[in-house]
Design a protein around this motif. Structure first.
Motif, PDB file in Angstrom:
ATOM      1  N   PHE A  22     -13.728  -6.247   5.619  1.00  0.00           N
ATOM      2  CA  PHE A  22     -14.529  -6.223   6.840  1.00  0.00           C
ATOM      3  C   PHE A  22     -15.786  -7.029   6.516  1.00  0.00           C
ATOM      4  CE2 PHE A  22     -12.113  -2.223   7.208  1.00  0.00           C
ATOM      5  CZ  PHE A  22     -11.578  -2.376   8.481  1.00  0.00           C
ATOM      6  N   GLY A  23     -15.793  -8.298   6.917  1.00  0.00           N
ATOM      7  CA  GLY A  23     -16.884  -9.162   6.485  1.00  0.00           C
ATOM      8  C   GLY A  23     -16.845  -9.311   4.973  1.00  0.00           C
ATOM      9  N   SER A  24     -17.944  -8.961   4.318  1.00  0.00           N
ATOM     10  CA  SER A  24     -18.001  -9.042   2.856  1.00  0.00           C
ATOM     11  C   SER A  24     -17.558  -7.750   2.186  1.00  0.00           C
ATOM     12  CB  SER A  24     -19.435  -9.380   2.404  1.00  0.00           C
ATOM     13  OG  SER A  24     -20.338  -8.354   2.811  1.00  0.00           O
ATOM     14  N   PHE A  25     -17.273  -6.710   2.981  1.00  0.00           N
ATOM     15  CA  PHE A  25     -16.879  -5.424   2.405  1.00  0.00           C
ATOM     16  C   PHE A  25     -15.381  -5.419   2.114  1.00  0.00           C
ATOM     17  CE2 PHE A  25     -15.416  -0.954   3.090  1.00  0.00           C
ATOM     18  CZ  PHE A  25     -15.964  -0.441   1.917  1.00  0.00           C
ATOM     19  N   HIS A  26     -15.025  -5.201   0.878  1.00  0.00           N
ATOM     20  CA  HIS A  26     -13.630  -5.213   0.434  1.00  0.00           C
ATOM     21  C   HIS A  26     -13.066  -3.799   0.577  1.00  0.00           C
ATOM     22  CE1 HIS A  26     -10.768  -7.129  -2.795  1.00  0.00           C
ATOM     23  NE2 HIS A  26     -10.137  -6.780  -1.683  1.00  0.00           N
ATOM     24  N   ALA A  27     -12.414  -3.532   1.716  1.00  0.00           N
ATOM     25  CA  ALA A  27     -12.011  -2.163   2.049  1.00  0.00           C
ATOM     26  C   ALA A  27     -10.741  -1.734   1.330  1.00  0.00           C
ATOM     27  CB  ALA A  27     -11.815  -2.039   3.562  1.00  0.00           C
ATOM     28  N   LEU A  28      -9.781  -2.641   1.178  1.00  0.00           N
ATOM     29  CA  LEU A  28      -8.550  -2.360   0.445  1.00  0.00           C
ATOM     30  C   LEU A  28      -8.425  -3.388  -0.668  1.00  0.00           C
ATOM     31  CD1 LEU A  28      -6.013  -1.675   3.361  1.00  0.00           C
ATOM     32  CD2 LEU A  28      -7.305   0.004   2.020  1.00  0.00           C
ATOM     33  N   ARG A  29      -8.210  -2.890  -1.895  1.00  0.00           N
ATOM     34  CA  ARG A  29      -8.276  -3.752  -3.076  1.00  0.00           C
ATOM     35  C   ARG A  29      -6.941  -3.733  -3.827  1.00  0.00           C
ATOM     36  NH1 ARG A  29     -13.886  -4.258  -5.036  1.00  0.00           N
ATOM     37  NH2 ARG A  29     -15.291  -3.368  -3.463  1.00  0.00           N
ATOM     38  N   GLY A  30      -5.949  -4.382  -3.261  1.00  0.00           N
ATOM     39  CA  GLY A  30      -4.689  -4.524  -3.975  1.00  0.00           C
ATOM     40  C   GLY A  30      -3.806  -3.294  -3.931  1.00  0.00           C
ATOM     41  N   ILE A  31      -3.530  -2.789  -2.725  1.00  0.00           N
ATOM     42  CA  ILE A  31      -2.722  -1.582  -2.558  1.00  0.00           C
ATOM     43  C   ILE A  31      -1.242  -1.925  -2.712  1.00  0.00           C
ATOM     44  CG2 ILE A  31      -2.072   0.295  -1.003  1.00  0.00           C
ATOM     45  CD1 ILE A  31      -4.988   0.383  -2.072  1.00  0.00           C
ATOM     46  N   THR A  32      -0.600  -1.290  -3.671  1.00  0.00           N
ATOM     47  CA  THR A  32       0.839  -1.449  -3.880  1.00  0.00           C
ATOM     48  C   THR A  32       1.473  -0.063  -3.916  1.00  0.00           C
ATOM     49  OG1 THR A  32       0.613  -3.523  -5.108  1.00  0.00           O
ATOM     50  CG2 THR A  32       2.635  -2.269  -5.452  1.00  0.00           C
ATOM     51  N   THR A  33       2.332   0.194  -2.954  1.00  0.00           N
ATOM     52  CA  THR A  33       3.012   1.485  -2.882  1.00  0.00           C
ATOM     53  C   THR A  33       4.200   1.343  -1.943  1.00  0.00           C
ATOM     54  OG1 THR A  33       2.692   3.877  -2.546  1.00  0.00           O
ATOM     55  CG2 THR A  33       1.662   2.411  -0.937  1.00  0.00           C
ATOM     56  N   SER A  34       5.038   2.353  -1.887  1.00  0.00           N
ATOM     57  CA  SER A  34       6.163   2.355  -0.948  1.00  0.00           C
ATOM     58  C   SER A  34       6.426   3.783  -0.508  1.00  0.00           C
ATOM     59  CB  SER A  34       7.415   1.747  -1.586  1.00  0.00           C
ATOM     60  OG  SER A  34       7.808   2.479  -2.729  1.00  0.00           O
ATOM     61  N   VAL A  35       7.113   3.901   0.633  1.00  0.00           N
ATOM     62  CA  VAL A  35       7.477   5.198   1.194  1.00  0.00           C
ATOM     63  C   VAL A  35       8.955   5.153   1.526  1.00  0.00           C
ATOM     64  CG1 VAL A  35       7.082   6.872   3.040  1.00  0.00           C
ATOM     65  CG2 VAL A  35       5.161   5.512   2.156  1.00  0.00           C
ATOM     66  N   SER A  36       9.696   6.128   1.059  1.00  0.00           N
ATOM     67  CA  SER A  36      11.128   6.192   1.331  1.00  0.00           C
ATOM     68  C   SER A  36      11.391   6.851   2.677  1.00  0.00           C
ATOM     69  CB  SER A  36      11.845   6.983   0.232  1.00  0.00           C
ATOM     70  OG  SER A  36      11.672   6.357  -1.020  1.00  0.00           O
ATOM     71  N   ALA A  37      12.518   6.515   3.279  1.00  0.00           N
ATOM     72  CA  ALA A  37      12.916   7.151   4.533  1.00  0.00           C
ATOM     73  C   ALA A  37      13.034   8.656   4.323  1.00  0.00           C
ATOM     74  CB  ALA A  37      14.240   6.578   5.013  1.00  0.00           C
ATOM     75  N   GLY A  38      12.434   9.420   5.216  1.00  0.00           N
ATOM     76  CA  GLY A  38      12.469  10.872   5.124  1.00  0.00           C
ATOM     77  C   GLY A  38      11.416  11.474   4.221  1.00  0.00           C
ATOM     78  N   GLU A  39      10.581  10.644   3.615  1.00  0.00           N
ATOM     79  CA  GLU A  39       9.556  11.139   2.692  1.00  0.00           C
ATOM     80  C   GLU A  39       8.285  11.507   3.453  1.00  0.00           C
ATOM     81  OE1 GLU A  39       7.991   9.861  -1.747  1.00  0.00           O
ATOM     82  OE2 GLU A  39       8.379   8.273  -0.291  1.00  0.00           O
ATOM     83  N   VAL A  40       7.570  12.513   2.955  1.00  0.00           N
ATOM     84  CA  VAL A  40       6.280  12.919   3.503  1.00  0.00           C
ATOM     85  C   VAL A  40       5.216  12.591   2.462  1.00  0.00           C
ATOM     86  CG1 VAL A  40       4.870  14.811   4.382  1.00  0.00           C
ATOM     87  CG2 VAL A  40       7.334  14.756   4.864  1.00  0.00           C
ATOM     88  N   VAL A  41       4.338  11.654   2.804  1.00  0.00           N
ATOM     89  CA  VAL A  41       3.279  11.224   1.903  1.00  0.00           C
ATOM     90  C   VAL A  41       1.937  11.577   2.538  1.00  0.00           C
ATOM     91  CG1 VAL A  41       2.177   9.261   0.756  1.00  0.00           C
ATOM     92  CG2 VAL A  41       4.681   9.368   0.943  1.00  0.00           C
ATOM     93  N   VAL A  42       1.133  12.329   1.812  1.00  0.00           N
ATOM     94  CA  VAL A  42      -0.206  12.681   2.269  1.00  0.00           C
ATOM     95  C   VAL A  42      -1.215  11.821   1.521  1.00  0.00           C
ATOM     96  CG1 VAL A  42      -1.990  14.477   2.247  1.00  0.00           C
ATOM     97  CG2 VAL A  42       0.325  15.018   3.015  1.00  0.00           C
ATOM     98  N   VAL A  43      -2.126  11.214   2.276  1.00  0.00           N
ATOM     99  CA  VAL A  43      -3.156  10.347   1.715  1.00  0.00           C
ATOM    100  C   VAL A  43      -4.491  11.072   1.821  1.00  0.00           C
ATOM    101  CG1 VAL A  43      -4.281   8.093   1.855  1.00  0.00           C
ATOM    102  CG2 VAL A  43      -1.853   8.313   2.434  1.00  0.00           C
ATOM    103  N   ILE A  44      -5.170  11.220   0.685  1.00  0.00           N
ATOM    104  CA  ILE A  44      -6.467  11.887   0.678  1.00  0.00           C
ATOM    105  C   ILE A  44      -7.478  10.996  -0.024  1.00  0.00           C
ATOM    106  CG2 ILE A  44      -5.331  14.136   0.636  1.00  0.00           C
ATOM    107  CD1 ILE A  44      -6.325  14.459  -2.249  1.00  0.00           C
ATOM    108  N   GLY A  45      -8.725  11.426   0.013  1.00  0.00           N
ATOM    109  CA  GLY A  45      -9.780  10.690  -0.660  1.00  0.00           C
ATOM    110  C   GLY A  45     -11.100  10.906   0.035  1.00  0.00           C
ATOM    111  N   PRO A  46     -12.199  10.536  -0.622  1.00  0.00           N
ATOM    112  CA  PRO A  46     -13.517  10.716  -0.004  1.00  0.00           C
ATOM    113  C   PRO A  46     -13.703   9.795   1.190  1.00  0.00           C
ATOM    114  CG  PRO A  46     -13.695   9.461  -2.042  1.00  0.00           C
ATOM    115  CD  PRO A  46     -12.281   9.943  -1.968  1.00  0.00           C
ATOM    116  N   SER A  47     -14.709  10.074   1.994  1.00  0.00           N
ATOM    117  CA  SER A  47     -15.022   9.214   3.139  1.00  0.00           C
ATOM    118  C   SER A  47     -15.328   7.802   2.649  1.00  0.00           C
ATOM    119  CB  SER A  47     -16.227   9.774   3.905  1.00  0.00           C
ATOM    120  OG  SER A  47     -15.933  11.039   4.440  1.00  0.00           O
TER     121      SER A  47
END
Length: 251
Positions: A22-47
């Protein structure tokens, strides 16, 4: 997973080295992941950790500037045909309910199927009633959103997303705008969806839900994934000090 590897047959969401600024702010820094069909993935983290930005890139509500996102076999690019194809298969529920206030609950749910999928109105209304039964509020079909509680409105929002018969459901902090007594009823609907083998990616602070329902918990911090573990390991044996500190602050 590297960009040279072929995706596993069951992977329905694949992210490879995804970056977002977002402008000069690097919000996502090289995200590598996958989700399988039928999988439940919860994403957490600080604000501010990038978790909501990440989930919004999956259906192109946010554009990623580098890397690769593939959803149900379609790569997320600027090609509107791919974006439309992905959005037809991905339902999303937001923190705010985003219901049309001038339309009844029934019309909120039937609008997209009749306009986008060209479902006959009678069929769409039958399906909407089944969904309202599923989320526990069939008696609210003819009311307007302003006549409902926050928890009821969020359940309508879930029913509306399900009306398009998506393969994937995304939840972006769906309970954070609710009063405490209303959170349980929304989480119960999400639990039922998880039990039905729906593919779910949910950003949430509800750690009880994460512990009981998820297949994996992914923690973001400063735009990166710092942990990705099954719930038992995440809570009882996290590998990174940042995760242990985060859990110590909220448990």
């Amino acid at each position: 997973m590297t960009t040279e590897e072929s995706p596993a047959a069951e992977d329905i969401i694949i992210c490879r080295d995804v970056h977002k600024w977002f402008g000069s702010f690097h919000a996502l820094r090289g995200i590598t992941t996958s989700v399988s069909a039928g999988e439940v993935v919860v994403v957490i983290g600080p604000s501010g950790s990038g978790k909501s930005t990440f989930i919004r890139t999956i259906n192109r509500l946010e554009h990623h500037q580098r890397g690769q996102i593939i959803v149900d076999g379609f790569e997320m690019t600027d090609d509107v045909r791919n974006i439309d194809a992905i959005r037809r298969e991905v339902g999303m529920v937001f923190q705010s309910f985003n219901l049309f206030p001038h339309l009844t609950v029934m019309r909120n749910i039937t609008l997209a199927p009749t306009k986008v999928r060209h479902t006959p109105m009678a069929d769409a209304e039958d399906a909407a009633m089944e969904l309202l039964e599923r989320v526990g509020i069939p008696e609210q079909a003819d009311k307007y959103p302003g006549e409902l509680s926050g928890g009821q409105q969020q359940r309508v929002a879930i029913a509306r997303a399900l009306a398009m018969q998506p393969k994937i459901m995304l939840f972006d902090e769906p309970t954070s705008a609710l009063d405490p007594e209303m959170i349980k009823e929304v989480l119960e609907v999400m639990q039922e969806l998880a039990a039905s083998q729906m593919t779910i990616v949910a950003v949430t602070h509800e750690l009880g839900f994460a512990r009981e329902v998820s297949d994996r918990i992914v923690m973001f911090d400063e735009g990166q994934i710092v942990e990705d573990l099954p719930p038992d390991d995440f809570f009882n044996n996290p590998r990174h000090e940042r995760v242990r500190h985060f859990l110590s602050q909220i448990l």
